[in-house]
Write a protein that holds these residues in place. Sequence first.
Motif, mmCIF file in Angstrom:
data_model
loop_
_atom_site.group_PDB
_atom_site.id
_atom_site.type_symbol
_atom_site.label_atom_id
_atom_site.label_comp_id
_atom_site.label_asym_id
_atom_site.label_seq_id
_atom_site.Cartn_x
_atom_site.Cartn_y
_atom_site.Cartn_z
ATOM 1 N N ARG A 55 2.822 6.389 -4.192
ATOM 2 C CA ARG A 55 1.857 7.413 -4.593
ATOM 3 C C ARG A 55 1.977 8.633 -3.682
ATOM 4 O O ARG A 55 1.876 8.495 -2.465
ATOM 5 N N LEU A 56 2.174 9.793 -4.286
ATOM 6 C CA LEU A 56 2.172 11.042 -3.532
ATOM 7 C C LEU A 56 0.772 11.635 -3.604
ATOM 8 O O LEU A 56 0.186 11.735 -4.685
ATOM 9 N N LEU A 57 0.259 12.018 -2.446
ATOM 10 C CA LEU A 57 -1.068 12.615 -2.344
ATOM 11 C C LEU A 57 -0.918 14.068 -1.893
ATOM 12 O O LEU A 57 0.075 14.431 -1.292
ATOM 13 N N GLY A 58 -1.916 14.877 -2.126
ATOM 14 C CA GLY A 58 -1.905 16.224 -1.563
ATOM 15 C C GLY A 58 -1.923 16.164 -0.048
ATOM 16 O O GLY A 58 -1.530 17.101 0.629
ATOM 17 N N ALA A 59 -2.354 15.015 0.477
ATOM 18 C CA ALA A 59 -2.457 14.826 1.921
ATOM 19 C C ALA A 59 -1.347 13.924 2.457
ATOM 20 O O ALA A 59 -1.420 13.504 3.591
ATOM 21 N N SER A 60 -0.351 13.583 1.718
ATOM 22 C CA SER A 60 0.868 12.860 2.081
ATOM 23 C C SER A 60 1.146 11.672 1.161
ATOM 24 O O SER A 60 1.379 11.887 -0.002
ATOM 25 N N HIS A 61 1.109 10.392 1.645
ATOM 26 C CA HIS A 61 1.502 9.298 0.753
ATOM 27 C C HIS A 61 0.617 8.067 0.923
ATOM 28 O O HIS A 61 -0.068 7.896 1.923
ATOM 29 N N GLN A 62 0.710 7.223 -0.107
ATOM 30 C CA GLN A 62 0.067 5.914 -0.093
ATOM 31 C C GLN A 62 0.998 4.958 -0.842
ATOM 32 O O GLN A 62 1.579 5.327 -1.861
ATOM 33 N N VAL A 63 1.155 3.744 -0.293
ATOM 34 C CA VAL A 63 1.952 2.711 -0.950
ATOM 35 C C VAL A 63 1.080 1.482 -1.112
ATOM 36 O O VAL A 63 0.482 1.007 -0.149
ATOM 37 N N LEU A 64 0.993 0.992 -2.345
ATOM 38 C CA LEU A 64 0.303 -0.257 -2.640
ATOM 39 C C LEU A 64 1.378 -1.293 -2.918
ATOM 40 O O LEU A 64 2.274 -1.050 -3.734
ATOM 41 N N ALA A 65 1.304 -2.422 -2.237
ATOM 42 C CA ALA A 65 2.285 -3.482 -2.444
ATOM 43 C C ALA A 65 1.551 -4.805 -2.519
ATOM 44 O O ALA A 65 0.607 -5.051 -1.763
ATOM 45 N N SER A 66 1.974 -5.660 -3.465
ATOM 46 C CA SER A 66 1.369 -6.988 -3.560
ATOM 47 C C SER A 66 2.437 -7.988 -3.969
ATOM 48 O O SER A 66 3.356 -7.669 -4.712
ATOM 49 N N GLY A 67 2.277 -9.189 -3.419
ATOM 50 C CA GLY A 67 3.197 -10.272 -3.731
ATOM 51 C C GLY A 67 2.784 -11.520 -2.988
ATOM 52 O O GLY A 67 2.224 -11.442 -1.891
ATOM 53 N N GLY A 68 3.007 -12.664 -3.583
ATOM 54 C CA GLY A 68 2.666 -13.923 -2.945
ATOM 55 C C GLY A 68 1.189 -14.073 -2.635
ATOM 56 O O GLY A 68 0.816 -14.727 -1.675
ATOM 57 N N GLY A 69 0.342 -13.435 -3.441
ATOM 58 C CA GLY A 69 -1.099 -13.510 -3.225
ATOM 59 C C GLY A 69 -1.613 -12.549 -2.172
ATOM 60 O O GLY A 69 -2.790 -12.590 -1.816
ATOM 61 N N HIS A 70 -0.762 -11.662 -1.664
ATOM 62 C CA HIS A 70 -1.156 -10.702 -0.632
ATOM 63 C C HIS A 70 -1.095 -9.288 -1.189
ATOM 64 O O HIS A 70 -0.268 -8.992 -2.044
ATOM 65 N N ARG A 71 -1.970 -8.426 -0.670
ATOM 66 C CA ARG A 71 -2.006 -7.024 -1.090
ATOM 67 C C ARG A 71 -2.090 -6.148 0.146
ATOM 68 O O ARG A 71 -2.794 -6.466 1.099
ATOM 69 N N LEU A 72 -1.384 -5.028 0.108
ATOM 70 C CA LEU A 72 -1.367 -4.081 1.205
ATOM 71 C C LEU A 72 -1.543 -2.684 0.645
ATOM 72 O O LEU A 72 -1.000 -2.371 -0.416
ATOM 73 N N CYS A 73 -2.294 -1.847 1.345
ATOM 74 C CA CYS A 73 -2.459 -0.442 0.976
ATOM 75 C C CYS A 73 -2.182 0.402 2.213
ATOM 76 O O CYS A 73 -3.050 0.565 3.072
ATOM 77 N N GLU A 74 -0.954 0.900 2.313
ATOM 78 C CA GLU A 74 -0.563 1.738 3.445
ATOM 79 C C GLU A 74 -0.849 3.193 3.103
ATOM 80 O O GLU A 74 -0.393 3.692 2.079
ATOM 81 N N THR A 75 -1.588 3.850 3.969
ATOM 82 C CA THR A 75 -1.895 5.261 3.778
ATOM 83 C C THR A 75 -1.474 6.024 5.024
ATOM 84 O O THR A 75 -1.919 5.719 6.128
ATOM 85 N N VAL A 76 -0.596 6.990 4.837
ATOM 86 C CA VAL A 76 -0.236 7.939 5.884
ATOM 87 C C VAL A 76 -0.621 9.297 5.323
ATOM 88 O O VAL A 76 0.004 9.793 4.389
ATOM 89 N N ALA A 77 -1.707 9.851 5.864
ATOM 90 C CA ALA A 77 -2.251 11.058 5.262
ATOM 91 C C ALA A 77 -3.238 11.744 6.193
ATOM 92 O O ALA A 77 -3.721 11.155 7.158
#
Length: 189
Positions: A55-77
């Motif tokens: 995901r591209l944001l006006g304030a930089s990026h965000q990545v959502l990742a999920s697998g094996g029952g786990h979810r992550l939301c990385e935000t650098v912004a």
Amino acid sequence: MTSDLTDATVPISRELPVAYTDTSAHQLGFSLAAPEQDALAVADGEVAGFTVSLRLLGASHQVLASGGGHRLCETVACLPENTSPMPSTFREPGYRFTSSVEQVTEAELHERVVALDRIVADHQTQGTPALIGRFPGSPLAVTAVVAAPGEGGVTWRTWHTYPQTGEVVSTRSAMRTCDLGTPDSVGTR
């Protein structure tokens, strides 16, 4: 490996409809707990058994990742709630993040942006999610993000260019289910 462009997605490379809100590398914050943000561009796909949303944001990026029952939301912004400074290295079970900031000349920045166009196009050709967005005002003001299989899971790389300060921010992240432990979510920072 498949990549599907969602309705919110722009073509591989396009001028984004808003000016960027972060204006230099030192303004970027890091979070694994920020809420999902409205995106200017999105590329979704399946990579190495993970569902990934770049995901591209006006304030930089965000990545959502999920697998094996786990979810992550990385935000650098640059966001009001994103107050932790961007670390050069961060680790927790199943997740690793590294970042660097480089000073470059205008000619070097131009070369980097041309190279980023190639990297994104190559990832798209390979069927993995990838985006590059250009912000109004300068063809050298870009954010690019690509995902790929690797390190026993999924990896993603991002680049943020700041022509006004001659900076290139690069990040590299990896998520592996074999190190995650009990399913729930990853990331509390």
